[in-house]
Design a protein around this motif. Sequence first.
Motif, mmCIF file in Angstrom:
data_model
loop_
_atom_site.group_PDB
_atom_site.id
_atom_site.type_symbol
_atom_site.label_atom_id
_atom_site.label_comp_id
_atom_site.label_asym_id
_atom_site.label_seq_id
_atom_site.Cartn_x
_atom_site.Cartn_y
_atom_site.Cartn_z
ATOM 1 N N THR A 256 0.806 -1.172 0.060
ATOM 2 C CA THR A 256 0.067 -0.085 0.064
ATOM 3 C C THR A 256 0.905 1.103 -0.063
ATOM 4 O OG1 THR A 256 -0.236 -0.036 2.597
ATOM 5 C CG2 THR A 256 -1.839 -1.034 1.107
ATOM 6 N N ASN B 28 -6.747 5.092 -12.128
ATOM 7 C CA ASN B 28 -7.996 5.222 -11.024
ATOM 8 C C ASN B 28 -8.983 3.993 -11.596
ATOM 9 O OD1 ASN B 28 -10.816 5.830 -10.744
ATOM 10 N ND2 ASN B 28 -10.306 8.072 -10.586
ATOM 11 N N TYR C 156 -5.763 3.413 -7.503
ATOM 12 C CA TYR C 156 -6.709 4.065 -6.350
ATOM 13 C C TYR C 156 -8.172 4.055 -7.038
ATOM 14 C CZ TYR C 156 -7.016 8.496 -9.068
ATOM 15 O OH TYR C 156 -7.399 9.547 -10.091
ATOM 16 N N CYS C 157 -9.014 4.468 -5.914
ATOM 17 C CA CYS C 157 -10.516 4.947 -6.340
ATOM 18 C C CYS C 157 -10.670 6.073 -5.600
ATOM 19 C CB CYS C 157 -11.161 3.579 -6.056
ATOM 20 S SG CYS C 157 -11.160 2.675 -4.355
ATOM 21 N N SER D 167 -9.760 -0.089 -5.809
ATOM 22 C CA SER D 167 -8.518 -0.396 -6.217
ATOM 23 C C SER D 167 -7.742 -1.406 -5.373
ATOM 24 C CB SER D 167 -7.770 1.048 -5.375
ATOM 25 O OG SER D 167 -8.024 1.000 -3.966
ATOM 26 N N ASP E 14 -1.467 -0.288 -3.882
ATOM 27 C CA ASP E 14 -2.804 0.198 -3.568
ATOM 28 C C ASP E 14 -2.744 1.525 -2.787
ATOM 29 O OD1 ASP E 14 -5.672 0.410 -3.101
ATOM 30 O OD2 ASP E 14 -5.879 -1.306 -1.820
ATOM 31 N N PHE E 15 -3.283 2.569 -3.360
ATOM 32 C CA PHE E 15 -3.393 3.902 -2.747
ATOM 33 C C PHE E 15 -4.684 3.904 -2.128
ATOM 34 C CE2 PHE E 15 -4.254 8.719 -3.314
ATOM 35 C CZ PHE E 15 -3.984 8.913 -2.069
ATOM 36 N N ASP F 7 -6.363 5.408 0.353
ATOM 37 C CA ASP F 7 -6.962 6.629 0.703
ATOM 38 C C ASP F 7 -7.337 7.170 -0.403
ATOM 39 O OD1 ASP F 7 -6.004 6.074 3.596
ATOM 40 O OD2 ASP F 7 -4.258 7.602 2.979
ATOM 41 N N GLY F 8 -7.246 6.721 -1.654
ATOM 42 C CA GLY F 8 -7.837 7.268 -2.699
ATOM 43 C C GLY F 8 -7.976 8.878 -2.906
ATOM 44 N N TYR F 9 -8.889 9.313 -3.561
ATOM 45 C CA TYR F 9 -9.103 10.518 -4.118
ATOM 46 C C TYR F 9 -9.311 11.604 -3.072
ATOM 47 C CZ TYR F 9 -10.919 14.937 -6.364
ATOM 48 O OH TYR F 9 -11.011 16.082 -6.706
ATOM 49 N N TRP G 292 -6.067 11.962 -1.252
ATOM 50 C CA TRP G 292 -4.985 12.961 -2.110
ATOM 51 C C TRP G 292 -5.647 14.470 -2.033
ATOM 52 C CZ3 TRP G 292 -0.789 13.104 -4.451
ATOM 53 C CH2 TRP G 292 -0.436 13.888 -5.393
#
Length: 121
Positions: free
Chosen positions: A3, A23, A66-67, A75, A92-93, A95-97, A100
């Motif tokens: 991650t 995405n 990411y999602c 994600s 795997d990001f 925390d996603g959008y 960010w």
Amino acid sequence: MKTITARELRKMRDAEEEFLLVNTLDGEHFEKTKIPGAASIPQSASDFLNQVEQRAGGKNRTVVVYCANVRCDSSTKGAEKLERAGFTNVFDFADGYEGWQQINKEKEGGRKAKEDAPVKR
């Protein structure tokens, strides 16, 4: 599964590291959750693996998926598919959008994270 945090992703971008940012949400949600430079490749698409491999230029390039946010599992599903298909450097990001957006609000507001501060000698 590896991650990555929002701060780590920002550091990768600031250092101009080579990676593909994907995405994994369906196209209708992409514009609302787009991080600049991200590719829209829905993990639900039947050709998800082929699209990622084409955009990445192979299975050995770093891919960050990411999602929308930590409650979204798109994600994670995408990262699992990529790993099972033999991609060697997938993050795997989670925390996603939303993550960010939060980290960039901190940066714009002038606050620096402890790990972003210069090393004192």
